[in-house]
Design an enzyme around this catalytic site. Sequence first.
Site, mmCIF file in Angstrom:
data_model
loop_
_atom_site.group_PDB
_atom_site.id
_atom_site.type_symbol
_atom_site.label_atom_id
_atom_site.label_comp_id
_atom_site.label_asym_id
_atom_site.label_seq_id
_atom_site.Cartn_x
_atom_site.Cartn_y
_atom_site.Cartn_z
ATOM 1 N N GLY A 3 32.475 43.860 47.050
ATOM 2 C CA GLY A 3 32.664 43.756 45.603
ATOM 3 C C GLY A 3 32.061 44.861 44.777
ATOM 4 O O GLY A 3 31.969 44.733 43.545
ATOM 5 N N THR A 4 31.667 45.970 45.397
ATOM 6 C CA THR A 4 31.053 47.051 44.614
ATOM 7 C C THR A 4 32.038 47.658 43.612
ATOM 8 O O THR A 4 31.660 47.979 42.481
ATOM 9 C CB THR A 4 30.504 48.158 45.530
ATOM 10 O OG1 THR A 4 31.516 48.519 46.488
ATOM 11 C CG2 THR A 4 29.260 47.692 46.272
ATOM 12 N N GLY A 5 33.287 47.814 44.024
ATOM 13 C CA GLY A 5 34.286 48.367 43.106
ATOM 14 C C GLY A 5 34.543 47.450 41.924
ATOM 15 O O GLY A 5 34.633 47.903 40.773
ATOM 16 N N CYS A 6 34.669 46.157 42.194
ATOM 17 C CA CYS A 6 34.849 45.174 41.125
ATOM 18 C C CYS A 6 33.662 45.209 40.172
ATOM 19 O O CYS A 6 33.818 45.173 38.943
ATOM 20 C CB CYS A 6 34.980 43.761 41.708
ATOM 21 S SG CYS A 6 36.329 43.533 42.874
ATOM 22 N N LYS B 225 36.088 57.426 42.524
ATOM 23 C CA LYS B 225 34.865 56.903 43.130
ATOM 24 C C LYS B 225 34.663 57.496 44.523
ATOM 25 O O LYS B 225 35.582 57.540 45.328
ATOM 26 C CB LYS B 225 34.935 55.381 43.205
ATOM 27 C CG LYS B 225 35.010 54.716 41.828
ATOM 28 C CD LYS B 225 35.015 53.210 41.908
ATOM 29 C CE LYS B 225 36.241 52.680 42.594
ATOM 30 N NZ LYS B 225 36.392 51.212 42.456
ATOM 31 N N THR C 207 27.969 45.505 50.608
ATOM 32 C CA THR C 207 28.771 46.330 49.707
ATOM 33 C C THR C 207 30.025 45.596 49.235
ATOM 34 O O THR C 207 30.903 46.204 48.621
ATOM 35 C CB THR C 207 29.187 47.628 50.411
ATOM 36 O OG1 THR C 207 29.890 47.302 51.622
ATOM 37 C CG2 THR C 207 27.974 48.484 50.747
#
Length: 270
Positions: free
Chosen positions: A209-212, A174, A207
Amino acid sequence: MNYIITLTIAGSDSSGGAGIQADIKTFSALGCYAASAVTAVTVQNTIGVEHVMEIPPHIVGGQIRAVMDDLQPRAAKVGMTTDSLTIKTIATELKYADFPIIVDPVMVATSGDRLMPADATDTLRNELIPLASLLTPNIPEAEALAGMTIKTAKDIDEAAHRLLDLGCKAVLMKGGHMEGNAKTDRLFAPGFQPEDFSGRTIYTDNTHGTGCTLSAAITAYMARGLPMSEAVGAARQYLQHALEAGASVNIGRGHGPVNHLYSPERMMIL
């Protein structure tokens, strides 16, 4: 008739923007039924993490077993894991799973607070990553797992190959931490050319929690039957729209969440 069952194995975020809460919102928004196994309870908000309480490993394992024995998920994601024994327990429960497993190696929160103890990294590498259908690290996480600094595109490629050598079937590197007006994620799988997924940078503080959210969306789309590449592309579109929809909304005094429910789909029935 059946719902499309998805399982998240992750920590609870009291502010509702990341972890189990983000995953359940994402699964639900994409028409899937959300089951969960909580690995930790965090005391946190948009400003930072104050405390983490680990759930006993046998309780984590029991939750996973209860869901798998009864609900038969079609895909699962593993997010925040807190210690070596918990990681080993999760790996034991998922060892013979016959569905895609997406591992999002949550180590550091958006606020900068470390969520995974350093001594658990080796266990993650050796026990859980080899079970992953897809590993979805951001740049700091990839650096920690690959044991190298990432500054350039060549570094990203090198780190991805190091992670593939750990035994996972694919790696999505990412690019959210890289500078520029576009963000690019790169999908690597043995025997295939790397595939880039790009979108314009959305300048917002929301932003958290964007990865979750991205890994949960990939899980949902793979549970719905999309091939991995298509699932990644669809998940990135979902996250892009969720970022755009929540970019100007104020929740808290720090990094707010995306708008997971900007356009929810009906629960799908097979």
